[in-house]
Design a protein around this motif. Sequence first.
Motif, PDB file in Angstrom:
ATOM      1  N   ASP A  99      59.461  -3.382  25.326  1.00  0.00           N
ATOM      2  CA  ASP A  99      59.101  -4.472  26.224  1.00  0.00           C
ATOM      3  C   ASP A  99      60.307  -5.137  26.885  1.00  0.00           C
ATOM      4  N   CYS A 100      61.440  -4.463  26.919  1.00  0.00           N
ATOM      5  CA  CYS A 100      62.638  -5.033  27.521  1.00  0.00           C
ATOM      6  C   CYS A 100      62.627  -4.783  29.028  1.00  0.00           C
ATOM      7  N   THR A 101      62.936  -5.807  29.791  1.00  0.00           N
ATOM      8  CA  THR A 101      62.953  -5.661  31.249  1.00  0.00           C
ATOM      9  C   THR A 101      64.152  -4.840  31.734  1.00  0.00           C
ATOM     10  N   LEU A 102      65.150  -4.680  30.883  1.00  0.00           N
ATOM     11  CA  LEU A 102      66.341  -3.909  31.258  1.00  0.00           C
ATOM     12  C   LEU A 102      66.274  -2.456  30.807  1.00  0.00           C
ATOM     13  N   GLU A 103      65.214  -2.089  30.133  1.00  0.00           N
ATOM     14  CA  GLU A 103      65.127  -0.782  29.484  1.00  0.00           C
ATOM     15  C   GLU A 103      65.437   0.393  30.396  1.00  0.00           C
ATOM     16  N   ALA A 104      64.926   0.402  31.608  1.00  0.00           N
ATOM     17  CA  ALA A 104      65.100   1.557  32.491  1.00  0.00           C
ATOM     18  C   ALA A 104      66.567   1.851  32.807  1.00  0.00           C
ATOM     19  N   ALA A 105      67.390   0.822  32.919  1.00  0.00           N
ATOM     20  CA  ALA A 105      68.787   1.027  33.303  1.00  0.00           C
ATOM     21  C   ALA A 105      69.774   0.713  32.180  1.00  0.00           C
ATOM     22  N   CYS A 106      69.288   0.498  30.986  1.00  0.00           N
ATOM     23  CA  CYS A 106      70.154   0.060  29.886  1.00  0.00           C
ATOM     24  C   CYS A 106      70.960   1.221  29.303  1.00  0.00           C
ATOM     25  N   THR A 107      72.262   1.042  29.245  1.00  0.00           N
ATOM     26  CA  THR A 107      73.125   2.056  28.648  1.00  0.00           C
ATOM     27  C   THR A 107      73.530   1.676  27.216  1.00  0.00           C
ATOM     28  N   VAL A 108      73.135   0.481  26.785  1.00  0.00           N
ATOM     29  CA  VAL A 108      73.510  -0.001  25.457  1.00  0.00           C
ATOM     30  C   VAL A 108      72.473   0.387  24.403  1.00  0.00           C
ATOM     31  N   ARG A 109      71.222   0.480  24.791  1.00  0.00           N
ATOM     32  CA  ARG A 109      70.149   0.735  23.828  1.00  0.00           C
ATOM     33  C   ARG A 109      70.417   1.896  22.875  1.00  0.00           C
ATOM     34  N   PRO A 110      70.954   3.019  23.339  1.00  0.00           N
ATOM     35  CA  PRO A 110      71.194   4.131  22.410  1.00  0.00           C
ATOM     36  C   PRO A 110      72.189   3.795  21.290  1.00  0.00           C
ATOM     37  N   HIS A 111      72.983   2.753  21.478  1.00  0.00           N
ATOM     38  CA  HIS A 111      74.003   2.386  20.492  1.00  0.00           C
ATOM     39  C   HIS A 111      73.500   1.425  19.420  1.00  0.00           C
ATOM     40  N   TRP A 112      72.392   0.738  19.679  1.00  0.00           N
ATOM     41  CA  TRP A 112      71.902  -0.252  18.712  1.00  0.00           C
ATOM     42  C   TRP A 112      71.565   0.337  17.345  1.00  0.00           C
ATOM     43  N   PRO A 113      70.989   1.522  17.252  1.00  0.00           N
ATOM     44  CA  PRO A 113      70.712   2.064  15.910  1.00  0.00           C
ATOM     45  C   PRO A 113      71.959   2.209  15.037  1.00  0.00           C
ATOM     46  N   VAL A 114      73.092   2.534  15.638  1.00  0.00           N
ATOM     47  CA  VAL A 114      74.343   2.657  14.883  1.00  0.00           C
ATOM     48  C   VAL A 114      74.763   1.281  14.369  1.00  0.00           C
ATOM     49  N   VAL A 115      74.670   0.280  15.223  1.00  0.00           N
ATOM     50  CA  VAL A 115      75.023  -1.090  14.840  1.00  0.00           C
ATOM     51  C   VAL A 115      74.066  -1.584  13.750  1.00  0.00           C
ATOM     52  N   ASP A 116      72.781  -1.347  13.942  1.00  0.00           N
ATOM     53  CA  ASP A 116      71.778  -1.772  12.954  1.00  0.00           C
ATOM     54  C   ASP A 116      72.025  -1.117  11.597  1.00  0.00           C
ATOM     55  N   ALA A 117      72.361   0.164  11.600  1.00  0.00           N
ATOM     56  CA  ALA A 117      72.627   0.879  10.350  1.00  0.00           C
ATOM     57  C   ALA A 117      73.868   0.317   9.654  1.00  0.00           C
ATOM     58  N   ALA A 118      74.881  -0.039  10.421  1.00  0.00           N
ATOM     59  CA  ALA A 118      76.098  -0.618   9.838  1.00  0.00           C
ATOM     60  C   ALA A 118      75.795  -1.978   9.217  1.00  0.00           C
ATOM     61  N   LEU A 119      75.012  -2.776   9.908  1.00  0.00           N
ATOM     62  CA  LEU A 119      74.640  -4.086   9.383  1.00  0.00           C
ATOM     63  C   LEU A 119      73.801  -3.946   8.125  1.00  0.00           C
ATOM     64  N   ARG A 120      72.817  -3.059   8.173  1.00  0.00           N
ATOM     65  CA  ARG A 120      71.977  -2.852   6.994  1.00  0.00           C
ATOM     66  C   ARG A 120      72.808  -2.337   5.821  1.00  0.00           C
ATOM     67  N   GLY A 121      73.739  -1.444   6.110  1.00  0.00           N
ATOM     68  CA  GLY A 121      74.612  -0.918   5.066  1.00  0.00           C
ATOM     69  C   GLY A 121      75.445  -2.012   4.419  1.00  0.00           C
ATOM     70  N   ALA A 122      75.958  -2.922   5.224  1.00  0.00           N
ATOM     71  CA  ALA A 122      76.747  -4.033   4.675  1.00  0.00           C
ATOM     72  C   ALA A 122      75.879  -4.909   3.778  1.00  0.00           C
ATOM     73  N   LEU A 123      74.661  -5.207   4.200  1.00  0.00           N
ATOM     74  CA  LEU A 123      73.755  -6.034   3.393  1.00  0.00           C
ATOM     75  C   LEU A 123      73.301  -5.278   2.138  1.00  0.00           C
ATOM     76  N   ALA A 124      73.166  -3.983   2.244  1.00  0.00           N
ATOM     77  CA  ALA A 124      72.740  -3.175   1.102  1.00  0.00           C
ATOM     78  C   ALA A 124      73.838  -3.062   0.043  1.00  0.00           C
ATOM     79  N   ASN A 125      75.067  -3.374   0.410  1.00  0.00           N
ATOM     80  CA  ASN A 125      76.174  -3.332  -0.549  1.00  0.00           C
ATOM     81  C   ASN A 125      76.303  -4.604  -1.375  1.00  0.00           C
ATOM     82  N   VAL A 126      75.412  -5.560  -1.152  1.00  0.00           N
ATOM     83  CA  VAL A 126      75.418  -6.804  -1.930  1.00  0.00           C
ATOM     84  C   VAL A 126      74.165  -6.804  -2.801  1.00  0.00           C
ATOM     85  N   SER A 127      74.368  -6.772  -4.118  1.00  0.00           N
ATOM     86  CA  SER A 127      73.221  -6.717  -5.034  1.00  0.00           C
ATOM     87  C   SER A 127      72.762  -8.115  -5.427  1.00  0.00           C
TER      88      SER A 127
END
Length: 148
Positions: A99-127
């Motif tokens: 539902d993003c209005t920028l989706e058609a021309a966005c060059t950043v979207r493909p990179h978000w999964p990498v960022v999300d995985a890094a963030l999740r990994g950092a949070l997953a390292n805290v027990s």
Amino acid sequence: MRLSSMADYAVVAMSAAARHCGQPRVNAQQLADETGLPLPTVQKLVSKLSAAGLIKSVRGAGGGFKLARPAAAITLADIVEAVEGPIALATCSTHGRNDCTLEAACTVRPHWPVVDAALRGALANVSLVQLARPQMVPPSTLHPELTA
């Protein structure tokens, strides 16, 4: 990035619950008293955390709840996702969202999964064990004039 109040409260509540591991169960009122969280908030969190499989609830007399698995096997990522859903910095990186209005021309979207995985990994390292342990404050931060 900032956690929502409910995610923050869930971390506080789970940390307090982890400190009760030696007991058969802890009830919502005990947790509310110990943490300063309002009882209705604790009850709402117990429901979400139970649905996510992080705690087990027992109703009735002598009821309450306990961690569903050892505190060492529960991570900060697990707790945040129980309340917030999948960890995603941008709305478009959440699966099924288009539902993003920028989706058609966005060059950043493909990179978000990498960022999300890094963030999740950092949070997953805290027990939860780490979160439940009282933090030792270095003496130099308590009285900086003593180290000058």
